[in-house]
Write an enzyme that holds these catalytic residues in place. Structure first.
Site, PDB file in Angstrom:
ATOM      1  N   ARG A 244       0.839  -1.196   0.000  1.00 52.87           N
ATOM      2  CA  ARG A 244       0.000   0.000   0.000  1.00 52.87           C
ATOM      3  C   ARG A 244       0.871   1.242   0.000  1.00 52.87           C
ATOM      4  NH1 ARG A 244      -3.273  -2.308  -1.896  1.00 52.87           N
ATOM      5  NH2 ARG A 244      -5.430  -2.690  -1.337  1.00 52.87           N
ATOM      6  N   ASP A 268       4.851  -0.451  -6.601  1.00 53.01           N
ATOM      7  CA  ASP A 268       3.615  -0.754  -7.343  1.00 53.01           C
ATOM      8  C   ASP A 268       2.469   0.088  -6.797  1.00 53.01           C
ATOM      9  OD1 ASP A 268       2.107  -2.388  -9.248  1.00 53.01           O
ATOM     10  OD2 ASP A 268       1.176  -3.325  -7.494  1.00 53.01           O
ATOM     11  N   GLU A 273      -2.478   7.761  -5.588  1.00 59.00           N
ATOM     12  CA  GLU A 273      -2.979   6.993  -6.740  1.00 59.00           C
ATOM     13  C   GLU A 273      -4.276   7.631  -7.210  1.00 59.00           C
ATOM     14  OE1 GLU A 273      -3.054   2.736  -6.212  1.00 59.00           O
ATOM     15  OE2 GLU A 273      -1.231   2.805  -5.030  1.00 59.00           O
ATOM     16  N   HIS A 291       0.181  -0.276  -9.806  1.00 56.66           N
ATOM     17  CA  HIS A 291      -0.714  -1.077  -8.956  1.00 56.66           C
ATOM     18  C   HIS A 291      -1.244  -2.293  -9.732  1.00 56.66           C
ATOM     19  CE1 HIS A 291      -3.446  -0.681  -5.185  1.00 56.66           C
ATOM     20  NE2 HIS A 291      -3.346  -1.948  -5.528  1.00 56.66           N
ATOM     21  N   GLY A 293      -0.201  -5.596  -8.963  1.00 53.40           N
ATOM     22  CA  GLY A 293       0.164  -6.837  -8.257  1.00 53.40           C
ATOM     23  C   GLY A 293      -0.784  -7.992  -8.540  1.00 53.40           C
ATOM     24  N   ALA A 294      -2.060  -7.696  -8.623  1.00 52.97           N
ATOM     25  CA  ALA A 294      -3.049  -8.770  -8.810  1.00 52.97           C
ATOM     26  C   ALA A 294      -3.472  -8.906 -10.272  1.00 52.97           C
ATOM     27  CB  ALA A 294      -4.274  -8.479  -7.954  1.00 52.97           C
TER      28      ALA A 294
END
Ligand SMILES: O=C(O)[C@H](O)COP(=O)(O)O
Length: 317
Positions: A244, A268, A273, A291, A293-294
């Site tokens: 985060r 990331d 953001e 962002h 990561g997933a």
């Protein structure tokens, strides 16, 4: 019929599960300021990290019965308030751990071999001009034999540890809560399982002794790595944050990169953001991803399926 707004998208398999179960699913990207009106037509909303479901939005939508977070972090949702109002809140904590862990290692390999800087330099300098002098900036180090400090040893931290062990790194880990230091590493795809005990440490020990530090905690108000902590790291430490924004003080990080205290950072996630500050975006020693990561096929499919099951379970109770 139950109407669901999948505002940050949902994997097609998860969507189909919901439709087969008799729900209506609208995949959309309604801007935040239009949600208080448009969400009133729905019984449920699913989000990723982009859409915020705060108190004001919840108050504007008395029909809302469920908020689904396709992912781990629920810091974009006022969870307690929603629950007070009787709204079900669900996330999918297990589905993306491996994808995030693999991104951590993409960043680590990138950082130690200066790929972030090379990717910026080569298009500018052309591919005919590199010689030993020009390549001097890119004299890197190997990961094997070095110490990786993992801050936060939950699902993602554990996946990171498994990869690190495979790479031949020493792993030390810290978590606020007691944890099992045994990790099970699988050799090859579906091969033999080997149990490895990693070393537990305090946050302070990690800060002072690790060659690389990767953060895997939820959002906290105060940066875990601020100016004071960065000054105590091993000189030349590499930092990764795929967790985060806010866990590393960004301005202190820029200073530490400029002084050489930190050799590289990989981010990331960011304070602001989706518009990170310019000093961060343009820094040659920072490897950047937006962002993601997933953001793999596998993680998104698992998330979609898990979320769909949770929603179906909720409404069929
Ligand atoms: O908390 C998470 O699961 C990650 O930050 C992923 O966020 P995303 O769903 O926006 O990709």
């Amino acid at each position: 019929m139950i109407k669901i707004l999948a505002n940050d998208g949902i994997d097609p398999i998860g969507k189909k599960m919901l439709e087969d179960a008799g729900f209506e699913v609208d995949t959309n990207n309604i801007p935040q300021d239009e949600l208080p009106v448009k969400l009133q037509n729905y019984d449920a909303i699913t989000v990723r990290s982009a859409t915020k479901v705060r108190k004001a939005l919840i108050d504007a939508c008395p029909n809302l019965k469920l908020i689904g977070r396709g992912g781990v972090g629920v810091d974009n949702i006022d969870v307690d308030y929603a629950k007070e109002k009787g709204i079900g809140v669900y996330n999918t904590p297990a589905s993306s751990s491996l994808s995030v862990a693999e991104l951590v290692f993409s960043h680590l390999f990138t950082g130690v071999r200066f790929l972030q800087d090379s990717n910026r330099k080569m298009p500018v300098e052309g591919n005919t001009k590199f010689n030993d002098l020009k390549k001097a900036y890119a004299k890197g180090v190997e990961l094997r034999g070095r110490t990786l400090g993992i801050v936060g040893f939950g699902r993602i931290g554990r996946e990171v540890a498994k990869i690190a062990i495979g790479v031949g790194m020493d792993v030390i880990a810290y978590d606020l809560f007691p944890f099992n230091p045994e990790v099970e590493v699988v050799l090859g795809s579906g091969g033999t399982k080997v149990s490895v005990t990693i070393k537990t440490a305090t946050l302070d020990e990690i800060i002072k002794t690790a060659d690389f530090i990767t953060l895997h905690t939820p959002f906290v108000d105060k940066a875990l790595l601020g100016a004071e902590e960065l000054a105590q790291t091993k000189k030349g430490v590499g930092l990764v944050n795929c967790s985060r924004g806010g866990l590393i003080d960004e301005l202190a990080l820029v200073d530490a990169l400029n002084s050489g205290q930190v050799s590289f950072a990989a981010l990331d996630v960011f304070d602001n953001e989706p518009t990170p500050r310019q000093e961060i975006i343009s820094h040659p020693k920072i490897s950047l991803t937006p962002h993601i990561g997933a953001a793999t096929n596998e993680a998104q499919e698992r998330i979609g399926v898990e979320l769909a099951s949770l929603i179906i379970g909720h409404f069929n109770k």
